[in-house]
Design a protein around this motif. Structure first.
Motif, PDB file in Angstrom:
ATOM      1  N   TYR A   7       0.847  -1.200   0.000  1.00  0.00           N
ATOM      2  CA  TYR A   7       0.000   0.000   0.000  1.00  0.00           C
ATOM      3  C   TYR A   7       0.879   1.245   0.000  1.00  0.00           C
ATOM      4  CZ  TYR A   7      -3.910  -3.001   1.415  1.00  0.00           C
ATOM      5  OH  TYR A   7      -4.864  -3.957   1.487  1.00  0.00           O
ATOM      6  N   LEU A  18      -3.613   4.311   4.603  1.00  0.00           N
ATOM      7  CA  LEU A  18      -4.175   2.965   4.665  1.00  0.00           C
ATOM      8  C   LEU A  18      -3.132   1.950   5.113  1.00  0.00           C
ATOM      9  CD1 LEU A  18      -6.578   2.878   1.683  1.00  0.00           C
ATOM     10  CD2 LEU A  18      -7.091   2.508   4.059  1.00  0.00           C
ATOM     11  N   VAL A  36      -5.184  -1.955  12.420  1.00  0.00           N
ATOM     12  CA  VAL A  36      -6.440  -2.687  12.562  1.00  0.00           C
ATOM     13  C   VAL A  36      -6.237  -4.175  12.320  1.00  0.00           C
ATOM     14  CG1 VAL A  36      -8.760  -2.953  11.659  1.00  0.00           C
ATOM     15  CG2 VAL A  36      -7.815  -0.683  11.952  1.00  0.00           C
ATOM     16  N   TYR A  37      -5.548  -4.519  11.218  1.00  0.00           N
ATOM     17  CA  TYR A  37      -5.422  -5.940  10.894  1.00  0.00           C
ATOM     18  C   TYR A  37      -4.344  -6.619  11.730  1.00  0.00           C
ATOM     19  CZ  TYR A  37      -8.606  -6.832   7.085  1.00  0.00           C
ATOM     20  OH  TYR A  37      -9.717  -7.064   6.357  1.00  0.00           O
ATOM     21  N   VAL A  78      -7.246  -7.206  14.742  1.00  0.00           N
ATOM     22  CA  VAL A  78      -7.940  -8.409  14.290  1.00  0.00           C
ATOM     23  C   VAL A  78      -7.105  -9.658  14.577  1.00  0.00           C
ATOM     24  CG1 VAL A  78      -8.830  -9.580  12.257  1.00  0.00           C
ATOM     25  CG2 VAL A  78      -9.255  -7.167  12.552  1.00  0.00           C
ATOM     26  N   THR A 126      -8.101  11.662   2.459  1.00  0.00           N
ATOM     27  CA  THR A 126      -8.991  10.536   2.731  1.00  0.00           C
ATOM     28  C   THR A 126     -10.141  10.959   3.629  1.00  0.00           C
ATOM     29  OG1 THR A 126      -7.062   9.099   2.629  1.00  0.00           O
ATOM     30  CG2 THR A 126      -9.059   8.144   3.511  1.00  0.00           C
ATOM     31  N   LEU A 144     -14.133  11.071   2.947  1.00  0.00           N
ATOM     32  CA  LEU A 144     -14.942  10.227   3.831  1.00  0.00           C
ATOM     33  C   LEU A 144     -16.100  11.022   4.424  1.00  0.00           C
ATOM     34  CD1 LEU A 144     -14.760   7.313   4.797  1.00  0.00           C
ATOM     35  CD2 LEU A 144     -13.501   8.101   6.763  1.00  0.00           C
ATOM     36  N   LEU A 154     -21.642   2.672   8.737  1.00  0.00           N
ATOM     37  CA  LEU A 154     -20.573   1.842   9.283  1.00  0.00           C
ATOM     38  C   LEU A 154     -20.534   1.942  10.800  1.00  0.00           C
ATOM     39  CD1 LEU A 154     -18.428   0.068   8.093  1.00  0.00           C
ATOM     40  CD2 LEU A 154     -16.854   1.957   8.252  1.00  0.00           C
ATOM     41  N   LEU A 186     -23.160  -0.202  12.030  1.00  0.00           N
ATOM     42  CA  LEU A 186     -22.768  -1.607  11.855  1.00  0.00           C
ATOM     43  C   LEU A 186     -21.805  -2.031  12.962  1.00  0.00           C
ATOM     44  CD1 LEU A 186     -22.710  -4.171  10.009  1.00  0.00           C
ATOM     45  CD2 LEU A 186     -20.597  -3.248   9.130  1.00  0.00           C
ATOM     46  N   LEU A 187     -20.858  -1.153  13.290  1.00  0.00           N
ATOM     47  CA  LEU A 187     -19.890  -1.494  14.333  1.00  0.00           C
ATOM     48  C   LEU A 187     -20.585  -1.640  15.681  1.00  0.00           C
ATOM     49  CD1 LEU A 187     -16.795   0.657  13.393  1.00  0.00           C
ATOM     50  CD2 LEU A 187     -17.016  -1.796  13.322  1.00  0.00           C
ATOM     51  N   ASN A 226      -8.868  -5.662  -1.193  1.00  0.00           N
ATOM     52  CA  ASN A 226      -8.366  -4.334  -0.834  1.00  0.00           C
ATOM     53  C   ASN A 226      -7.182  -3.940  -1.700  1.00  0.00           C
ATOM     54  OD1 ASN A 226     -10.225  -4.004   1.118  1.00  0.00           O
ATOM     55  ND2 ASN A 226      -8.875  -4.464   2.833  1.00  0.00           N
ATOM     56  N   GLN A 231      -9.350   4.246  -2.106  1.00  0.00           N
ATOM     57  CA  GLN A 231      -8.763   4.193  -0.767  1.00  0.00           C
ATOM     58  C   GLN A 231      -9.830   4.329   0.309  1.00  0.00           C
ATOM     59  OE1 GLN A 231      -5.360   6.562  -0.151  1.00  0.00           O
ATOM     60  NE2 GLN A 231      -4.373   5.936  -2.037  1.00  0.00           N
ATOM     61  N   VAL A 232     -10.824   5.198   0.037  1.00  0.00           N
ATOM     62  CA  VAL A 232     -11.884   5.370   1.032  1.00  0.00           C
ATOM     63  C   VAL A 232     -12.703   4.092   1.141  1.00  0.00           C
ATOM     64  CG1 VAL A 232     -13.888   6.747   1.646  1.00  0.00           C
ATOM     65  CG2 VAL A 232     -11.939   7.820   0.569  1.00  0.00           C
ATOM     66  N   ILE A 233     -12.980   3.461  -0.007  1.00  0.00           N
ATOM     67  CA  ILE A 233     -13.753   2.218   0.025  1.00  0.00           C
ATOM     68  C   ILE A 233     -12.964   1.145   0.768  1.00  0.00           C
ATOM     69  CG2 ILE A 233     -14.790   0.432  -1.404  1.00  0.00           C
ATOM     70  CD1 ILE A 233     -15.254   2.580  -3.510  1.00  0.00           C
ATOM     71  N   THR A 234     -11.649   1.118   0.563  1.00  0.00           N
ATOM     72  CA  THR A 234     -10.829   0.166   1.300  1.00  0.00           C
ATOM     73  C   THR A 234     -10.928   0.389   2.799  1.00  0.00           C
ATOM     74  OG1 THR A 234      -9.309   0.152  -0.543  1.00  0.00           O
ATOM     75  CG2 THR A 234      -8.511  -0.750   1.512  1.00  0.00           C
ATOM     76  N   PHE A 235     -10.942   1.663   3.177  1.00  0.00           N
ATOM     77  CA  PHE A 235     -11.108   2.015   4.589  1.00  0.00           C
ATOM     78  C   PHE A 235     -12.397   1.409   5.147  1.00  0.00           C
ATOM     79  CE2 PHE A 235     -12.459   4.968   7.906  1.00  0.00           C
ATOM     80  CZ  PHE A 235     -11.316   5.067   8.664  1.00  0.00           C
ATOM     81  N   LEU A 236     -13.482   1.545   4.366  1.00  0.00           N
ATOM     82  CA  LEU A 236     -14.765   0.991   4.804  1.00  0.00           C
ATOM     83  C   LEU A 236     -14.696  -0.534   4.874  1.00  0.00           C
ATOM     84  CD1 LEU A 236     -17.124   3.231   2.640  1.00  0.00           C
ATOM     85  CD2 LEU A 236     -16.487   3.556   5.005  1.00  0.00           C
ATOM     86  N   VAL A 237     -14.013  -1.145   3.888  1.00  0.00           N
ATOM     87  CA  VAL A 237     -13.915  -2.609   3.869  1.00  0.00           C
ATOM     88  C   VAL A 237     -13.156  -3.111   5.097  1.00  0.00           C
ATOM     89  CG1 VAL A 237     -12.911  -4.564   2.647  1.00  0.00           C
ATOM     90  CG2 VAL A 237     -14.083  -2.803   1.377  1.00  0.00           C
ATOM     91  N   ILE A 238     -12.094  -2.389   5.468  1.00  0.00           N
ATOM     92  CA  ILE A 238     -11.320  -2.813   6.634  1.00  0.00           C
ATOM     93  C   ILE A 238     -12.196  -2.799   7.890  1.00  0.00           C
ATOM     94  CG2 ILE A 238      -9.444  -2.109   8.168  1.00  0.00           C
ATOM     95  CD1 ILE A 238      -7.847  -1.306   5.747  1.00  0.00           C
ATOM     96  N   ALA A 239     -13.025  -1.750   8.016  1.00  0.00           N
ATOM     97  CA  ALA A 239     -13.894  -1.663   9.196  1.00  0.00           C
ATOM     98  C   ALA A 239     -14.913  -2.796   9.200  1.00  0.00           C
ATOM     99  CB  ALA A 239     -14.600  -0.314   9.212  1.00  0.00           C
ATOM    100  N   VAL A 240     -15.489  -3.092   8.022  1.00  0.00           N
ATOM    101  CA  VAL A 240     -16.471  -4.176   7.952  1.00  0.00           C
ATOM    102  C   VAL A 240     -15.798  -5.513   8.274  1.00  0.00           C
ATOM    103  CG1 VAL A 240     -17.985  -5.448   6.415  1.00  0.00           C
ATOM    104  CG2 VAL A 240     -17.978  -2.981   6.358  1.00  0.00           C
ATOM    105  N   ALA A 241     -14.559  -5.691   7.790  1.00  0.00           N
ATOM    106  CA  ALA A 241     -13.845  -6.946   8.058  1.00  0.00           C
ATOM    107  C   ALA A 241     -13.575  -7.107   9.543  1.00  0.00           C
ATOM    108  CB  ALA A 241     -12.548  -6.967   7.267  1.00  0.00           C
ATOM    109  N   ALA A 242     -13.258  -6.003  10.216  1.00  0.00           N
ATOM    110  CA  ALA A 242     -13.010  -6.082  11.656  1.00  0.00           C
ATOM    111  C   ALA A 242     -14.283  -6.499  12.383  1.00  0.00           C
ATOM    112  CB  ALA A 242     -12.507  -4.739  12.172  1.00  0.00           C
TER     113      ALA A 242
END
Lengths: 187, 99
Positions: A44, A52, A59-60, A64, A133, A137, A148, A151-152, B42, B58-69
């Motif tokens: 990245y 990111l 995060v990962y 996670v 970003t 957003l 989101l 959802l969280l 991602n 990049q913003v969509i990736t940000f959202l995907v990371i949150a959903v994955a968590a």
């Protein structure tokens, strides 16, 4: 980006991924997955996405994977004994995985015709920064961002509810909780 | 490196994830394979975002990371509960819904 650096990172990611799915010990799988996550964060960075990359590690690799390792320790999952039962299943899994990867990569590469593929366009220093970003957003992606957060919240409540041992019986006001009877859990 | 290299790497990682979901019996490792597939997606998003160039990927990736968590949290909570009630995390032994 340096071709050699990309090759090293890509090889590391693929080897890490293979170790994740082939190692018999789930703990080692989780550690290999952390290697993949960190490698992807470096990729990245090479794609001008520093924000990111940080998020990926935080995060990962941070949250996670700690959760995964915690659950593995909690359940005391042992080494998977004879590796995935039947040979037929291994063959099918390998074939489907290879086919899916090839098809996906092929279709996406072929269909990406409109994108100038061989040299990355020059972008300003603000590309990929936290500021740009965040701006996007909170403007164009405001609705997904707010959804989101809901959802969280749902996931938080759902995870706590699902992981509870058992719902306690309603205790009438002024009474204390009854003693847990051992052995009831197993029944 | 050009866009095709990133997309091929992304496809390969996704294929590895699919193979892991089909191959492994341990539920936790199956969830890890799903995470691998999400990461492959991602990577493709960020690669497209860089080469277009547009910031949206990049913003969509940000959202995907949150959903994955969130997915990992709920999934692992269910795994803990399954292990507690059935005493196993082997997907081959979880046949309650088999017709």
């Amino acid at each position: 980006m340096n071709v050699i650096l990309f090759m090293v990172l890509a090889a590391l990611a693929v080897v890490g991924g293979v170790v994740v799915i082939l190692h018999r010990n789930p703990i080692k799988s989780a550690l290999a997955l952390i290697v993949v996550m960190v490698t992807l964060a470096l990729l990245y960075l090479s794609l001008t996405a520093p924000f990111l990359a940080i998020i990926q590690i935080l995060v990962y690799a941070g949250a996670v994977m700690v959760l995964f390792l915690f659950v593995l320790f909690l359940l005391n999952v042992g080494v998977e004994s004879p590796f995935s039962t039947r040979r037929r299943r291994r063959v099918i899994a390998g074939l489907v995985g290879a086919l899916m990867g090839i098809m996906l990569a092929g279709v996406v590469v072929i269909r990406a015709g409109g994108v100038p593929g061989h040299s990355a366009p020059v972008v300003g220093p603000e590309f990929g920064s936290m500021e740009s970003t965040g701006t996007l957003l909170f403007t164009r992606y405001l609705l997904p961002f707010e959804l989101l957060s809901i959802l969280l919240l749902i996931a938080l409540i759902g995870a706590v509810t699902a992981a509870r041992p058992r719902w306690p019986a309603a205790i009438p006001f002024g009474h204390t909780a009854p003693e847990e009877t051992p052995g009831e859990e197993a029944a | 490196m050009g866009l095709p290299a990133y997309l091929i790497l992304s496809g390969v990682l996704f294929g590895i994830g699919v193979a892991g979901v089909l191959l492994r019996r341990n539920v936790v490792v199956v969830l890890m394979s799903v995470e691998l597939m999400l990461n492959a997606a991602n990577l493709a998003l960020i690669a497209f975002s860089r080469f277009l160039p547009t910031h949206d990927g990049q913003v969509i990736t940000f959202l995907v990371i949150a959903v994955a968590a969130a997915e990992a949290a709920v999934g692992l909570a269910l795994v803990v509960q399954i292990a507690r009630s059935r005493g196993t995390v082997d997907v081959d032994d979880l046949t309650l819904l088999r017709g």
